[in-house]
Design an enzyme around this catalytic site. Structure first.
Site, PDB file in Angstrom:
ATOM      1  N   LYS A   1       2.327   7.694   3.003  1.00  0.00           N
ATOM      2  CA  LYS A   1       2.961   8.989   3.206  1.00  0.00           C
ATOM      3  C   LYS A   1       2.051   9.485   4.771  1.00  0.00           C
ATOM      4  O   LYS A   1       2.641  10.234   5.425  1.00  0.00           O
ATOM      5  CB  LYS A   1       2.754   9.957   2.455  1.00  0.00           C
ATOM      6  CG  LYS A   1       3.619   9.808   0.876  1.00  0.00           C
ATOM      7  CD  LYS A   1       5.113  10.261   1.395  1.00  0.00           C
ATOM      8  CE  LYS A   1       5.946  10.532   0.592  1.00  0.00           C
ATOM      9  NZ  LYS A   1       7.443  11.150   0.732  1.00  0.00           N
TER      10      LYS A   1
ATOM     11  N   SER B   1       3.611   1.180  -3.239  1.00  0.00           N
ATOM     12  CA  SER B   1       3.499   2.342  -2.224  1.00  0.00           C
ATOM     13  C   SER B   1       2.271   3.539  -2.093  1.00  0.00           C
ATOM     14  O   SER B   1       2.164   4.189  -1.427  1.00  0.00           O
ATOM     15  CB  SER B   1       4.764   3.148  -2.090  1.00  0.00           C
ATOM     16  OG  SER B   1       4.975   3.801  -3.431  1.00  0.00           O
TER      17      SER B   1
END
Lengths: 331, 331
Positions: free
Chosen positions: A59, A315
């Site tokens: 992110k 992720s």
């Protein structure tokens, strides 16, 4: 839901520009292989551990790219974001580097590690009750008072371009390994990472198939792709994959994913736990539930990797120690 | 103890030759940076996570190099090794790749993950009681019956050359990052990795200081360096760092380390636990106790990294889930 014709899509050029902006700020996460995993699956698996990225998830890529494009006036007025944790940390860390004031609206039941880290990066955190309060209303109120800019978690061309730098790296690194990638599996919540990687794929490795991987109950992208239109999840659905609990695909992300994806895969919580335990035992990587869905799809056989070269994202790795210990104990 | 004049030392050429042999067999583990760690320590820390190496530790490097140098007759007769776990797994995995029969003598109280993995790589495992039995006697008996070759865990020029490839990579990768390494800290048991990295350092980055890091009670290398002669540890000493519990420095390893090291650092078990928890929380890496000693030396201030570029090894990640969970719960 339909996609308005006015939606602005990012391009591969935006990903290349984002890569320039992120140079020296992001970790160029390695593309790893594990002999045990390859043997077990009968294929060549290339792991992209964004767990090792600044703030512990991909992110930061999108957040830093987006924030670095704010003008002077916008920077002075600050930024606001809502997030269960990884976007929160990414925005908070990027804001601190750029000297921008930052407020993050987080659900009270977000992993405490994510809340603590977000505060640690210097953001002001506003907690709300997911069942009784609207984060959008809280955000609107904040934005109105401060004139700050809302940094969306995925449905923003420059956020998608930032996440797409992860895909650009995958293909550069695969080339260095003399690997031709047959398929790439991407952890999918709102679809920012998925559409960003899909965009990089189309431009750098057009033969590679791209799949979104989602947790059961939150397979909105898989169902929307099948239906040809954006569908919502059951608001009562639950999953341990806190990073992937989005109500529906984004407008921009779905427009891209509809053009570029081969399909969606779905894994259940038990498969995710097994994948987290496998990552601990064999990969020696700390992977959070939402970050383990692609590995889960491979290990549980939802995607057959035999004879193939498959790149997968891990992720994020922001998981509370107590929950992680519980997963290991059961694994 | 004195070092006999006849001891055969490996050279940097042996490390280069080992690198060739290991090409395509080992993972070129990345050289990672973490923004939180750099900020906290006020320096630039380059992490070499051998946790991500095949078999979960650097030991595969030396084992594969050594085994690939056996001649046909030796290969037919098999290999024997004793080890608490990481050398065991390294030798077992290398033996399987090369089609060599392999017997490993392991203490009954070795981490069960290490015993299971060693069997998983196809080795025959012979368990013994560390308090009442002699692994050397068991090995001698096996060697006499089979004519097999004993693969020593560290005191062997080709084992040291194999481990030295880790150091060679550190300096190649540091160069790619435009980093000039002021000091390198190495997890030290018998001194194989330490002397191998020291040898690479002398040839590739002679200004870099090299330090061995050991757990309290097993600081034989630190004390021996200070005394100028090989000293033994108290046989009753205990530590959670199961990978580093050697009785004394090796002859070859100490000869090299005496020439090449700047000194030894010592960390206690509590500092190691804190470092393991930090690695989980911030680095998202699973590090076993013995693999976390260098990180512990930095975090606890035994080595001051302010303003410096310091490379450290995270030498292994083979830790039982129950023990790992216990460390996280306390951290």
């Amino acid at each position: 839901m339909n996609t308005p014709a006015s939606v602005i899509l990012p391009s591969f050029t935006d990903i290349e520009a984002a890569s320039q902006r992120l140079e020296g700020q992001t970790v160029r996460t390695p593309l790893l292989e594990n002999a045990t995993l390859n043997e077990q699956l009968g294929g060549r698996i290339l792991l992209k551990p964004e767990t090792l990225q600044r703030t512990g998830s991909f992110k930061f890529r999108g957040a830093f790219n987006r924030l670095s494009l704010l003008d002077e006036d916008q920077r002075r007025k600050g930024v606001v974001a809502y997030s269960s944790g990884n976007h929160a940390q990414g925005v908070a860390a990027a804001a601190r580097i750029l000297g921008i004031e930052c407020t993050i609206i987080m659900p009270k039941d977000a992993p405490s590690l994510k809340i603590a880290n977000t505060r640690g990066y210097g953001a002001e955190v506003v907690l709300y009750n997911r069942r009784t309060e609207s984060r959008e209303e809280i955000a609107d109120d904040l934005l109105e008072r401060s004139g700050a800019t809302l940094i969306r978690p995925f449905d923003d061309p420059q956020i998608i371009a930032g996440q797409g730098t992860c895909g650009r790296e995958i293909y550069q690194q695969a080339r260095d390994l003399n690997a031709s990638v047959d398929a790439v599996l991407v952890c999918c919540g709102g679809g920012g990472l998925t559409s960003g990687i899909a965009l990089a794929t189309r431009n750098m490795s057009p033969e590679t198939e791209v799949y979104a991987v989602e947790p059961k109950g939150f397979e909105d992208t898989a169902r929307s792709l099948a239906a040809g239109t954006r569908l919502e999840n059951d608001p009562l659905a639950e999953s341990i994959c806190d990073a992937l609990l989005t109500p529906s695909p984004g407008e921009i992300t779905f427009t891209l994913n509809q053009q570029l994806l081969s399909g969606g895969l779905v894994v259940n919580d038990e498969e995710v736990r097994q994948a987290m335990a496998f990552a601990f035992r064999n990969l020696k990587l700390v992977v959070e539930p939402g970050g383990a869905v692609c590995l889960a799809a491979l290990l549980s056989g939802h995607f057959d990797a035999v004879g193939k070269t498959v790149a997968i994202t891990l992720s994020g790795g922001n998981v509370d120690p107590t929950f992680f210990a519980e997963v290991l104990a059961a694994g």
